[in-house]
Design an enzyme around this catalytic site. Structure first.
Site, PDB file in Angstrom:
ATOM      1  N   GLY A  48      15.063  30.904  38.675  1.00 18.15           N
ATOM      2  CA  GLY A  48      16.467  31.183  38.464  1.00 18.15           C
ATOM      3  C   GLY A  48      17.237  30.966  39.753  1.00 18.15           C
ATOM      4  O   GLY A  48      16.688  30.497  40.749  1.00 18.15           O
ATOM      5  N   GLY A  51      15.530  33.922  41.738  1.00 16.72           N
ATOM      6  CA  GLY A  51      14.150  34.379  41.644  1.00 16.72           C
ATOM      7  C   GLY A  51      13.326  33.592  40.652  1.00 16.72           C
ATOM      8  O   GLY A  51      13.758  32.573  40.114  1.00 16.72           O
ATOM      9  N   VAL A  52      12.100  34.091  40.425  1.00 14.80           N
ATOM     10  CA  VAL A  52      11.140  33.446  39.521  1.00 14.80           C
ATOM     11  C   VAL A  52      11.316  34.019  38.119  1.00 14.80           C
ATOM     12  O   VAL A  52      11.547  35.218  37.943  1.00 14.80           O
ATOM     13  CB  VAL A  52       9.697  33.692  40.016  1.00 14.80           C
ATOM     14  CG1 VAL A  52       8.681  33.065  39.065  1.00 14.80           C
ATOM     15  CG2 VAL A  52       9.525  33.126  41.424  1.00 14.80           C
ATOM     16  N   ASP A 165      31.500  28.856  35.401  1.00 14.81           N
ATOM     17  CA  ASP A 165      30.415  27.948  35.821  1.00 14.81           C
ATOM     18  C   ASP A 165      29.729  27.339  34.610  1.00 14.81           C
ATOM     19  O   ASP A 165      28.502  27.301  34.528  1.00 14.81           O
ATOM     20  CB  ASP A 165      29.417  28.695  36.701  1.00 14.81           C
ATOM     21  CG  ASP A 165      28.520  27.737  37.503  1.00 14.81           C
ATOM     22  OD1 ASP A 165      28.887  26.551  37.644  1.00 14.81           O
ATOM     23  OD2 ASP A 165      27.466  28.175  37.981  1.00 14.81           O
TER      24      ASP A 165
END
Length: 371
Positions: A48, A51-52, A165
């Site tokens: 992400g 993080g993972v 976004d």
């Protein structure tokens, strides 16, 4: 949450139960996860923004979920505040086309911890991967994807939230073509959309609306319509419409397609040097959408034409998009819910400190894990 799209191999470590703690640990790409023991690790599915991300089975429900670990979450206080904002938004939103938070693991103490674990719906891929795959995309596919995106956006905008976004990698998909909007860490309310000095972070450049690039004094829901229009064009052409190399190139690429904006088109630009720059560019004529996308449904191109409008005041809003003939057969006001109340942004007005952010996220976890 970021797109859960990159495949990863299974960890060599099986779940390691920690006796008498209710926790289980496993290692993924050098990152140790310690989660509640009803989560059974499946595999790594990507990285992400912070993080993972792994997939797991929630043995209580039998459902598959995504677990994102954000390690050392408070090293950058601005990033940590974005994570808090996303947690609050995901907890607030209950909509089929917006990713939902299933669980927020309770930290070991109110302060002093470093890692955050966020559990959400598991989705199989994202729109970026689908666009650049060999999968055939029919007009029906595109119509259904865009309808779901508009439906989710309607709910967000009705709650006083601008996503800011929107791009293909932030639109998660399943094999049955269900779509969920994710990654709300940059979201803002309409009223405070101009006060955070985050303009350069807002919207990955290729999807950035003219009013953001040109540093208008304020911006509105219309910037999400522009981003959505760029996604629409990318679905139609299987390539980005405005892949600018920098913000000046971005403006030139937009004008090369839409043509030189008129004085009225530029009325929203408060920055005189930005206006002078645009006027200094070579005069360009508008390129018909049918020239760019000759195989596209003309009704789709009419909708696109009303979304990718230089002046944000003249763009369709999300309600007008949903009522457009392109969504005939899908559009049904009774099945397009709006938020019962606006999202409360008052929490966001604080100067972040590590202990304060830790305490706020700890309090949020108590919604899922009452003491």
């Amino acid at each position: 949450m970021r797109a859960q799209s990159k495949s990863g191999s299974r960890s060599h470590d099986a779940n390691k139960v920690k006796p008498n703690t209710g926790k289980v640990s496993f290692e993924v790409s050098g990152t140790t996860f310690t989660v509640d023991d009803h989560y059974q690790y499946i595999k790594q599915i990507g990285h992400g923004a912070y993080g993972v991300v792994v997939s797991a089975t929630d043995r209580r429900s039998g459902n598959k979920v995504a677990i994102k670990k954000v390690p050392k979450a408070f090293e950058d206080l601005i990033d940590a505040k974005r994570i808090l904002r996303e947690i609050r938004l995901l907890t607030f939103f209950e909509h089929e086309n917006i990713i939902s938070i299933i669980d927020l693991l309770r930290p070991p103490a109110r302060t002093g911890y470093e890692d955050i674990y966020i559990i959400t719906d598991l989705m199989e891929t994202d729109m970026h991967r689908v666009i650049y795959s060999r999968q055939d995309l029919s007009d029906e596919h595109i119509q259904y994807f865009m309808y779901q995106l508009m439906r989710g956006l309607l709910f967000m905008h009705s709650a006083n939230v601008i996503h800011r976004d929107l791009k293909p990698s932030n639109l998660l998909l399943n094999k049955n073509c269900d779509l969920k909007i994710c990654d709300l860490g940059l979201a803002r309310g309409f009223d405070n959309a101009k006060d955070d000095n985050l303009t350069e972070y807002v919207v990955t450049r290729w999807y950035r609306a003219p009013e953001v690039i040109l540093n208008a004094s304020h911006y509105s829901k219309a910037l999400d319509i522009w981003g959505t229009g760029c996604v629409f064009a990318e679905l139609l052409g299987r390539s980005p419409l405005f892949p600018g190399e920098d913000y000046l190139d971005q403006v030139q690429r937009i004008i090369a397609v839409l043509g030189m904006p008129s004085q009225e088109d530029m009325s929203f630009i408060g920055n005189e040097s930005a206006k002078r720059y645009i006027k200094s560019l070579p005069k360009r004529q508008r390129v018909p959408w049918s020239t760019l996308y000759p195989k596209a449904n003309p009704v789709a191109l009419d909708l696109l034409n009303n979304m990718l409008v230089f002046n944000p005041d003249n763009r369709f809003n999300v309600e007008e998009c949903l009522a457009h003939p392109y969504f005939e057969g899908l559009h049904n006001v009774d099945e397009e819910p709006v938020a019962k109340k606006p999202f409360d942004w008052t929490f966001d007005d604080f100067t972040p400190t590590k202990p304060l952010l830790q305490s706020m996220i700890y309090d949020d976890s108590l919604r899922f894990h009452p003491v």
